[in-house]
Structure formats: structure tokens, C-alpha cells
Design a protein around this motif. Structure first.
Motif, PDB file in Angstrom:
ATOM      1  N   MET A   1       0.849  -1.187   0.000  1.00  0.00           N
ATOM      2  CA  MET A   1       0.000   0.000   0.000  1.00  0.00           C
ATOM      3  C   MET A   1       0.883   1.234   0.000  1.00  0.00           C
ATOM      4  O   MET A   1       1.968   1.220   0.563  1.00  0.00           O
ATOM      5  CB  MET A   1      -0.889   0.015   1.244  1.00  0.00           C
ATOM      6  N   THR A   2       0.375   2.290  -0.588  1.00  0.00           N
ATOM      7  CA  THR A   2       1.095   3.557  -0.615  1.00  0.00           C
ATOM      8  C   THR A   2       0.337   4.569   0.234  1.00  0.00           C
ATOM      9  O   THR A   2      -0.875   4.711   0.089  1.00  0.00           O
ATOM     10  CB  THR A   2       1.212   4.085  -2.060  1.00  0.00           C
ATOM     11  N   VAL A   3       1.052   5.240   1.114  1.00  0.00           N
ATOM     12  CA  VAL A   3       0.457   6.265   1.959  1.00  0.00           C
ATOM     13  C   VAL A   3       1.265   7.533   1.776  1.00  0.00           C
ATOM     14  O   VAL A   3       2.491   7.517   1.847  1.00  0.00           O
ATOM     15  CB  VAL A   3       0.489   5.835   3.449  1.00  0.00           C
ATOM     16  N   ARG A   4       0.579   8.637   1.552  1.00  0.00           N
ATOM     17  CA  ARG A   4       1.258   9.919   1.391  1.00  0.00           C
ATOM     18  C   ARG A   4       1.070  10.739   2.654  1.00  0.00           C
ATOM     19  O   ARG A   4      -0.048  10.941   3.111  1.00  0.00           O
ATOM     20  CB  ARG A   4       0.709  10.674   0.194  1.00  0.00           C
ATOM     21  N   LEU A   5       2.167  11.193   3.206  1.00  0.00           N
ATOM     22  CA  LEU A   5       2.143  12.054   4.388  1.00  0.00           C
ATOM     23  C   LEU A   5       2.965  13.298   4.090  1.00  0.00           C
ATOM     24  O   LEU A   5       3.957  13.241   3.387  1.00  0.00           O
ATOM     25  CB  LEU A   5       2.752  11.334   5.595  1.00  0.00           C
TER      26      LEU A   5
ATOM     27  N   LEU B   1       2.851  15.334   9.971  1.00  0.00           N
ATOM     28  CA  LEU B   1       2.698  13.881  10.043  1.00  0.00           C
ATOM     29  C   LEU B   1       3.948  13.165   9.548  1.00  0.00           C
ATOM     30  O   LEU B   1       4.413  12.201  10.158  1.00  0.00           O
ATOM     31  CB  LEU B   1       1.478  13.419   9.242  1.00  0.00           C
ATOM     32  N   SER B   2       4.498  13.645   8.468  1.00  0.00           N
ATOM     33  CA  SER B   2       5.717  13.052   7.925  1.00  0.00           C
ATOM     34  C   SER B   2       6.877  13.176   8.911  1.00  0.00           C
ATOM     35  O   SER B   2       7.638  12.228   9.132  1.00  0.00           O
ATOM     36  CB  SER B   2       6.075  13.726   6.600  1.00  0.00           C
ATOM     37  N   GLU B   3       6.998  14.333   9.516  1.00  0.00           N
ATOM     38  CA  GLU B   3       8.060  14.553  10.503  1.00  0.00           C
ATOM     39  C   GLU B   3       7.863  13.672  11.735  1.00  0.00           C
ATOM     40  O   GLU B   3       8.820  13.139  12.289  1.00  0.00           O
ATOM     41  CB  GLU B   3       8.092  16.028  10.909  1.00  0.00           C
TER      42      GLU B   3
ATOM     43  N   SER C   1      10.434  10.814  13.047  1.00  0.00           N
ATOM     44  CA  SER C   1      11.034  10.852  14.380  1.00  0.00           C
ATOM     45  C   SER C   1      10.906   9.513  15.105  1.00  0.00           C
ATOM     46  O   SER C   1      11.625   9.249  16.066  1.00  0.00           O
ATOM     47  CB  SER C   1      10.390  11.960  15.226  1.00  0.00           C
ATOM     48  N   ASN C   2       9.984   8.669  14.655  1.00  0.00           N
ATOM     49  CA  ASN C   2       9.798   7.351  15.259  1.00  0.00           C
ATOM     50  C   ASN C   2      10.504   6.238  14.495  1.00  0.00           C
ATOM     51  O   ASN C   2      10.470   5.092  14.913  1.00  0.00           O
ATOM     52  CB  ASN C   2       8.303   7.027  15.348  1.00  0.00           C
TER      53      ASN C   2
END
Length: 84
Positions: free
Chosen positions: A7-11, A15-17, A21-22
Motif C-alpha cells: 500500500m502507498t500512503v502519502r504524508l 505527520l511526515s516529521e 522521528s519514530n
């Protein structure tokens, strides 16, 4: 037999940051896929726990009801009631 789905998820932005960070040598996860799988597992477990808690509450209420409030039902009546 389990099936793997890609699956492809765009952030973007915050949210991306947050995901970044995790994930990495300083984060809790080695890669984004591991992080997403863990989030999905935890969400699934939460939903299952909520369903269990609802059932437990209904059973607790039913067992606390006075015996004279019980109604005898046939299997057909139970099935019909649940279809409604």
C-alpha cells in the motif's frame, strides 16, 4: 495462507516529521513498514477490546437483572430478534 499487500500512503508536513522521528536509529522502529504494522495491530487490539468491553457490560447488566425479568425465548425468536 497469508497474503502480502503493498500500500502507498502519502504524508506531508507534521505527520511526515512525526513518522520520521519514530523511525531510524533514534526511533522505536527500524522502518516505516514496521511502524505502520504496529499501529494497525494496536488499533485492531483496541477495537477488539472495545467489543469485549461492550459484551462484558451487556452480560454484567443481564446477570444483574432480577430473575422475574427474564423472558423465555425459542431459538427461532432469538434469530428473528437478531435479524431485526
Amino acid at each position: 495462507m497469508s497474503r502480502t499487500t503493498t500500500m502507498t500512503v502519502r504524508l506531508s508536513g507534521a505527520l511526515s516529521e512525526f513518522v520520521a522521528s519514530n523511525v531510524d536509529e533514534n526511533g522505536a522502529y527500524e522502518n516505516i513498514s514496521e511502524y505502520v504494522r504496529d499501529l494497525i495491530r494496536r488499533d485492531k487490539e483496541r477495537r477488539e477490546q472495545e467489543a469485549f468491553d461492550r459484551l462484558k457490560a451487556e452480560l454484567t447488566q443481564a446477570f444483574a437483572a432480577p430473575e422475574e425479568s427474564y423472558v423465555t425465548l425459542t431459538a427461532a425468536e432469538v434469530i428473528a430478534r437478531n435479524r431485526a
